[in-house]
Design a protein around this motif. Sequence first.
Motif, short mmCIF file in Angstrom:
data_model
loop_
_atom_site.label_atom_id
_atom_site.label_comp_id
_atom_site.label_asym_id
_atom_site.label_seq_id
_atom_site.Cartn_x
_atom_site.Cartn_y
_atom_site.Cartn_z
N HIS A 233 0.82 -1.22 0.00
CA HIS A 233 0.00 0.00 0.00
C HIS A 233 0.85 1.27 0.00
CE1 HIS A 233 -4.16 -1.66 0.80
NE2 HIS A 233 -3.40 -2.73 0.93
N ASP B 231 -0.36 3.10 -5.22
CA ASP B 231 -1.72 2.74 -5.62
C ASP B 231 -1.89 2.61 -7.13
OD1 ASP B 231 -2.73 2.56 -3.07
OD2 ASP B 231 -3.36 4.66 -2.99
N ARG C 159 -5.25 0.58 -7.65
CA ARG C 159 -6.09 0.40 -6.46
C ARG C 159 -7.07 1.57 -6.44
NH1 ARG C 159 -2.46 0.03 -3.12
NH2 ARG C 159 -2.43 -2.23 -2.76
N GLU D 143 -11.79 -0.48 -1.85
CA GLU D 143 -10.45 -0.39 -2.44
C GLU D 143 -10.35 -1.52 -3.46
OE1 GLU D 143 -7.22 -0.25 0.29
OE2 GLU D 143 -7.92 1.58 1.29
#
Length: 353
Positions: free
Chosen positions: A197, A200, A242, A253
Amino acid sequence: MSHQSGITASKSLCEKFAEMKDGHIRVVVVVIENEKLVCKEEHNAERTFNQDFDKMIPPLVENNHAAYYFIRLDTISELNGHNWLLITYISDEAKARERMLYASTIATVKREFGLTYIAQEIRATTRDEMSIHSLHQHLHTQATPPPRTIREEEMFEIHQREANADIGINTRQPTLQGLKFPFDENVIEAIHLFKKHHVDYIQFDIDHEKELILLSHSEAHATPEHIRKHLPDQQGRYHLYRFKHGFNHQNFESILFLYSVPGHRSHVKQRMIYASCKESVIDNIEKKFGIIFDKKLEISDSTEFTMEYLIEQLHSEASGNTTTSLSSSFAKPKAPSSHGRRRLIKTNDNSDE
């Protein structure tokens, strides 16, 4: 089974081990102090592995003290990210108790750091062995062959298939279903950052001459409108995105794989290469990196790439329910009666008639 010393890593060292996975640290020296494994020294990467090793390691070595040296390699594993070299330095000049303590704690050190991250492991007993020249000599004399790169693995597989192919007049070979190009190391690192993470959005490009999937662009946070500005007008691209959004009072997400192809504005050969490589790229990301896509989309016009379009594609069932409820109020009109009475067709089961 080797005896264990019972020594464990300190909390600060566990945090340091986690930080090392990000890739900016080159060297970490671990020692035993007060019955705990602790980080004594660390240095960030400056140049290549060979240059950093030659500059950083020799000054850190103490003749009469043992230590564990973690040195990050320049290679990257598809499954685990950056590869590491572990050198267990137990000097012959160290005290007997210290040598035994460090020797019995090796398994603990590797387990605390993560066995899968350690690509190479070396034991050293003298200061002379802690040089880049000695390291290469050791690797050269190892009986096992060096690990293949991704590209070498691909070529090895191709040669194996050619060698084992049964070719004859009556044999029929399967047609080529698609191209399979390996990922560049920058792509592999970007995908690992995506999984953590830290990133993205990733955009991939194909170098058909080198037969490689390259990293074209990546961002930590990106909206569909912002990504649309980075879509080439005359070239194809793959995208890993994402998509953070809200729908029906819920936050999502969604992981998307996007294939953008600008249609007639790109060359035919390029469109064919991108279309042929698409399935292998998806398969590589899903199986080797464990990323599951919520949706796979193909975009031919950059103006289509909007938040509304993505939400519609992801939540088509919910949107479809609304459409159905609206359209259900329009009943189908009755058939006109001007055509006379309806005819009934009677079927006879009797064979004599």
